[in-house]
Design an enzyme around this catalytic site. Structure first.
Site, PDB file in Angstrom:
ATOM      1  N   SER A  77       0.841  -1.193   0.000  1.00  0.00           N
ATOM      2  CA  SER A  77       0.000   0.000   0.000  1.00  0.00           C
ATOM      3  C   SER A  77       0.875   1.241   0.000  1.00  0.00           C
ATOM      4  CB  SER A  77      -0.904   0.015   1.243  1.00  0.00           C
ATOM      5  OG  SER A  77      -1.378   1.330   1.461  1.00  0.00           O
ATOM      6  N   GLY A 133     -15.485   9.579   5.125  1.00  0.00           N
ATOM      7  CA  GLY A 133     -16.888   9.395   4.740  1.00  0.00           C
ATOM      8  C   GLY A 133     -17.099   9.316   3.242  1.00  0.00           C
ATOM      9  N   SER A 136     -13.653   4.983   1.234  1.00  0.00           N
ATOM     10  CA  SER A 136     -12.389   4.395   0.787  1.00  0.00           C
ATOM     11  C   SER A 136     -12.395   2.883   0.997  1.00  0.00           C
ATOM     12  CB  SER A 136     -11.212   5.039   1.514  1.00  0.00           C
ATOM     13  OG  SER A 136     -11.385   4.929   2.911  1.00  0.00           O
ATOM     14  N   GLU A 169     -17.151  -6.633   4.215  1.00  0.00           N
ATOM     15  CA  GLU A 169     -17.316  -5.571   5.222  1.00  0.00           C
ATOM     16  C   GLU A 169     -18.153  -6.072   6.418  1.00  0.00           C
ATOM     17  OE1 GLU A 169     -16.419  -2.036   4.146  1.00  0.00           O
ATOM     18  OE2 GLU A 169     -16.488  -1.708   6.297  1.00  0.00           O
ATOM     19  N   ASP A 181     -22.407   1.621  -0.673  1.00  0.00           N
ATOM     20  CA  ASP A 181     -21.075   2.096  -1.051  1.00  0.00           C
ATOM     21  C   ASP A 181     -20.424   1.175  -2.086  1.00  0.00           C
ATOM     22  OD1 ASP A 181     -21.722   3.795   0.970  1.00  0.00           O
ATOM     23  OD2 ASP A 181     -20.277   3.017   2.409  1.00  0.00           O
TER      24      ASP A 181
HETATM   25  C1  GLA Z   1     -21.882   4.162   5.608  1.00  0.00           C
HETATM   26  C2  GLA Z   1     -22.262   2.733   5.235  1.00  0.00           C
HETATM   27  C3  GLA Z   1     -23.386   2.724   4.188  1.00  0.00           C
HETATM   28  C4  GLA Z   1     -24.563   3.569   4.653  1.00  0.00           C
HETATM   29  C5  GLA Z   1     -24.070   4.952   5.119  1.00  0.00           C
HETATM   30  C6  GLA Z   1     -25.162   5.774   5.730  1.00  0.00           C
HETATM   31  O1  GLA Z   1     -21.320   4.815   4.510  1.00  0.00           O
HETATM   32  O2  GLA Z   1     -21.138   2.072   4.698  1.00  0.00           O
HETATM   33  O3  GLA Z   1     -23.792   1.387   3.919  1.00  0.00           O
HETATM   34  O4  GLA Z   1     -25.270   2.902   5.663  1.00  0.00           O
HETATM   35  O5  GLA Z   1     -23.017   4.861   6.067  1.00  0.00           O
HETATM   36  O6  GLA Z   1     -26.080   6.143   4.766  1.00  0.00           O
END
Ligand code: GLA
Length: 397
Positions: A77, A133, A136, A169, A181
């Site tokens: 990395s 947020g 990544s 995850e 995500d």
């Molecule tokens: C994080 C989680 C997502 C979602 C958001 C809130 O990013 O990884 O799955 O729950 O929070 O909307």
């Protein structure tokens, strides 16, 4: 094995390729890239079977790699200047932590599904900031899912790659997030937001009207999802749904509560479950309205819904912090600012702002100045268009 010079301003795939060449003294066979995301609407509803409206951004991670004959995975990395090496057959949840848990979790999730894996020699680089947020971790998961699909010659769709990332995850790293995500990183299209139904996994690509840009303003407060209240929020939603299921067995999750029924049902929920339910039910409705507004080019209406979403995330879902609220308040007065809300889980991280393209720099300057006057530090800011999802490229092709 040697370590690598800073990647400077190179693109993520170029930085990964250069790092690969330095640490393995040969060129990689492939590079792949996977983007971060913002969520324009639909906070904390993906794990309630709800609707979300995210878009990918042009900050991304990249993996340069070559397939191995055996089942080992070696990764360097550049962001951490660290190596990890393991056999994909030896993994158990939690056996590897830190950044390397994401590639490990993906290999584990694929192996769990019975997929025959060939390993990788890989270098990981990126310009996507970590822990702010912008997803990544999901980008790393999707990037390695793409790489392992190639090295192992697997026939998996983008949606299946997203599900592998989610399993990594949830079950390897231990964060009980929803699929938003990973799915955005895998399936996004340039210039579009994705309307995703997290129950049916149906997706609709909605064009973002021209002349708009996405601006991310970061508080600089790092959040660690696994150690935050994220899992608590999810449990609260499940408890609320269970209580309501005792009244109406058709309620399987908060998705099944309509805004019309909500006010009669709320009296069956003790605090804070009532607030959590109010946020989730209202937010799913806001996503429906926001998607319609976007399709009809009603960008002011869309922006109002973003502000309403932030308010609900702050008051009812209680995932905001003062710095995020300040960024949203400033955005309300910022030149060209149409809407703003916290993106991602909250508890820190950043806001996403929908801004008229010609005023994006003025907007960023205005919000930065106001924030610095209060907190002594300017927020880190990024401007992006809606970017395409993950892709793979053969080196030298
Ligand atoms: C994080 C989680 C997502 C979602 C958001 C809130 O990013 O990884 O799955 O729950 O929070 O909307």
């Amino acid at each position: 094995m040697s370590t690598v010079e800073s990647s400077g301003t190179r693109s993520a795939p170029d930085a990964a390729r250069a790092a690969f060449e330095q640490v393995y003294s040969r060129p990689p066979g492939w590079t792949c890239r996977a983007p971060g995301r913002v969520n324009l609407m639909g906070g904390h509803v993906d794990y309630n079977d709800g609707l979300v409206l995210p878009a990918a951004i042009d900050l991304e991670i990249a993996v340069a790699f070559t397939a191995r004959e055996d089942s080992r995975l070696r990764v360097y990395s550049t962001q951490f200047d660290e190596w990890v090496e393991f056999d994909t057959r030896d993994l158990t949840p939690g056996s590897i932590s830190g950044w390397a848990a994401y590639p490990a979790g993906v290999a584990w999730a694929m192996a769990q599904s019975g997929l025959p894996l060939r390993g990788l020699d890989a270098a990981l680089a990126g310009n996507l900031p970590i822990g702010v947020g912008l997803s990544s971790s999901a980008a790393v998961e999707v990037g390695f899912a793409v790489a392992l699909r190639r090295s192992s010659d697997l026939d998996l769709t983008a949606m299946e790659l997203a599900k592998v990332g989610l399993k990594a995850e949830n079950d390897y790293v231990g964060v009980r997030c929803g699929i938003m995500d990973q799915l955005t990183s895998a399936c996004a299209q340039a210039g579009h937001a994705i309307l995703l139904d997290c129950r049916s996994y149906e997706i609709k690509q909605i064009p973002i009207p021209p002349g708009l840009r996405l601006v991310m303003m970061c508080t600089g407060i790092q959040r660690e999802l696994s150690s935050s209240d994220f899992n608590t929020r999810r449990t609260e939603c499940e408890q609320a749904a269970q209580r309501l299921a005792a009244i109406d067995e058709d309620i399987r999750s908060l998705r099944d509560v309509t805004p019309e029924r909500l006010h009669t049902l709320l009296r069956h929920l003790p605090p804070p479950l009532d607030r959590r339910a109010r946020h989730v039910v209202g937010e799913i409705e806001r996503v429906r309205l926001a998607a319609q507004a976007l399709e009809q080019g009603e960008t002011e209406r869309f922006g109002e819904l973003m502000f309403a979403s932030h308010r609900s995330s702050r008051v009812d879902y209680q995932v905001s912090i003062d710095q995020l609220d300040t960024l949203v308040e400033l955005a309300q007065q910022g030149p060209g600012g149409l809407g703003a809300r916290l993106t991602g889980a909250g508890f820190g991280g950043c806001t996403v702002n929908l801004v008229g393209a010609s005023l994006a720099d003025d907007f960023r300057g205005f919000v930065s100045e106001g924030y610095e006057a209060l907190y002594g530090e300017p927020p880190q800011a990024f401007v992006s268009d809606a970017a395409p999802g993950a892709s793979l490229e053969k080196v030298g092709a």
